[in-house]
Design a protein around this motif. Sequence first.
Motif, short mmCIF file in Angstrom:
data_model
loop_
_atom_site.label_atom_id
_atom_site.label_comp_id
_atom_site.label_asym_id
_atom_site.label_seq_id
_atom_site.Cartn_x
_atom_site.Cartn_y
_atom_site.Cartn_z
N ARG A 119 -2.18 -5.00 -1.70
CA ARG A 119 -3.33 -4.76 -2.57
C ARG A 119 -3.09 -5.43 -3.92
O ARG A 119 -1.96 -5.70 -4.31
N ASN A 161 5.81 -2.35 2.63
CA ASN A 161 5.33 -1.07 3.14
C ASN A 161 6.35 -0.47 4.11
O ASN A 161 7.15 -1.20 4.70
N TYR A 187 0.81 -1.21 0.00
CA TYR A 187 0.00 0.00 0.00
C TYR A 187 0.84 1.26 0.00
O TYR A 187 0.40 2.31 -0.42
N LYS A 237 -10.00 5.85 2.94
CA LYS A 237 -8.82 5.13 3.38
C LYS A 237 -9.13 3.64 3.57
O LYS A 237 -10.24 3.26 3.97
N VAL A 238 -8.13 2.82 3.30
CA VAL A 238 -8.23 1.39 3.58
C VAL A 238 -7.96 1.21 5.08
O VAL A 238 -6.93 1.65 5.60
N GLY A 298 -1.40 5.06 3.11
CA GLY A 298 -2.09 4.11 2.25
C GLY A 298 -3.02 3.17 2.99
O GLY A 298 -4.05 2.76 2.46
N LEU A 299 -2.64 2.78 4.20
CA LEU A 299 -3.41 1.82 4.98
C LEU A 299 -3.30 2.19 6.45
O LEU A 299 -2.22 2.55 6.93
N TYR A 302 -1.96 -6.79 4.02
CA TYR A 302 -1.04 -5.68 3.86
C TYR A 302 -0.61 -5.50 2.41
O TYR A 302 0.30 -4.71 2.12
#
Length: 489
Positions: free
Chosen positions: A480, A178, A150, A253-254, A230-231, A478
Amino acid sequence: MFSIDAIGKGQIEGRMFVDGAWQSNSACDVIAVENPATEEIIGTIVEGTADDALAAVAAAHRAQPAWAARPAVERAALVNRLADAVHARSEALARLVTLEQGKPLSQARGEIGAVVTFLRYAAGNARRIEGDIIASDNANEEIHIRRHPYGVVVGLTSWNYPAALAARKMGPALVTGNTFVLLAHEITPFSGLALAQLALEVGFPSGVFNVVTGRGRVVGQAMVESPLTGLVTMTGSTRAGREIYRAGADAIKVLRLELGGKAPFIVMQDADIDAAVTAAITARFTNSGQICTCNERMYLHRSIADEFLDKFTASARALTIGDPLTDVDMGPKVSGLEVRKVAQIVARGVEGGAQVLLEGGPLTEGKYAKGHWYAPTVVEVQSNTSPLMREEVFGPVATALRVDSLDEAFAHANDTQFGLSAYLFTTSLKDIARAPYALKCGEIYLNRTNGEAIQGFHTGWGQSGLGGEDGKYGFDGYLRKQTTYLNWG
């Protein structure tokens, strides 16, 4: 800077760890951190601002492309080195957890052991980042499904397991490519800062792992709202989860949210009563009842209720409470606020007709004059509408309701906003087989106490959360997915 070696040698100074360096803020405001067993101030942390939070996210964003470009096994090697460093300093880290959180040292040692396990398991998944090639409807074409990080993952953790929850999130986040920014909870911040110190020692690149400190509603919200995040992965109360949900809504947001629980503990007439009592005691009073999967409400078949409650109450009365650095069963609650919250729920339950079988409650005299102490309490209610059966107590209070059948127990168990965990004790294979279909929650313990397996999947339903942690499903969360239609003409 923060130093693990300073533990027990005067007050600890906790600065933020951003972009590979220890940092304060321009205002130099601090938050005092107390020992919940003594109310002594054990150190201070920087009270981070929204600008501090955004700077940490920006540092993680800058570091992420180079980190993701490394082979996964190289990223995993550093995570394994961090696990080695935690293991080597495990006793000092366990004492730190006890000093800032209050759980008995034996349980803190277990938490640090879990940190090592979480990190090693994540590292072991480095060669399991997989995709798919799917047949296309078109000639000379393949469909490729790839997994990508992400980017920046923000981790928001609770105070009940400050070291383990951080490792549970950062391990898979880092191995999958990440970068990670941890908000260390202001009540228990030093465990996260200790991980930062060890990450620096083992050679993590600048910006890959960052720790900020401060108030969640300031620092946490800024990180959630940042366009560079991103997450967001968060463990905490349902109330806090709703706030995170709202903060992330505009940017869509994720989110991965592990929130509150109100786990039913069902004991039927054919159960092994002694085994059920032992499991119920562990699941209610470990960490002073401050576990989201705790035994929060017991449904006991009427035919065995007296026997169960007699044995359970005797076992609860025998639990030892005291200095968590010694050999005791229970330490203090984490704060005076938490003690008052639990006492208020009990008081409202008693006002509504609950019968007190073991009157524990707040301890405030003698050796308990300082600290946040709450003795084991056992109550029996007459209705599933009691606040003791509806609200998450998150403390050493066990509540029981008698039922006439398993169907009645299932109905009561599902009559809640929560859906994290449930327990069932029975020797009936038919009832064991029925349980996963009847209980509306993400995790079920059949004939055993709580405690998730690293290879399982810890997830909540309803207002207990979104997403989950652990195992292959947690690891995959974690990453995508990206679909490529590869046509060679």
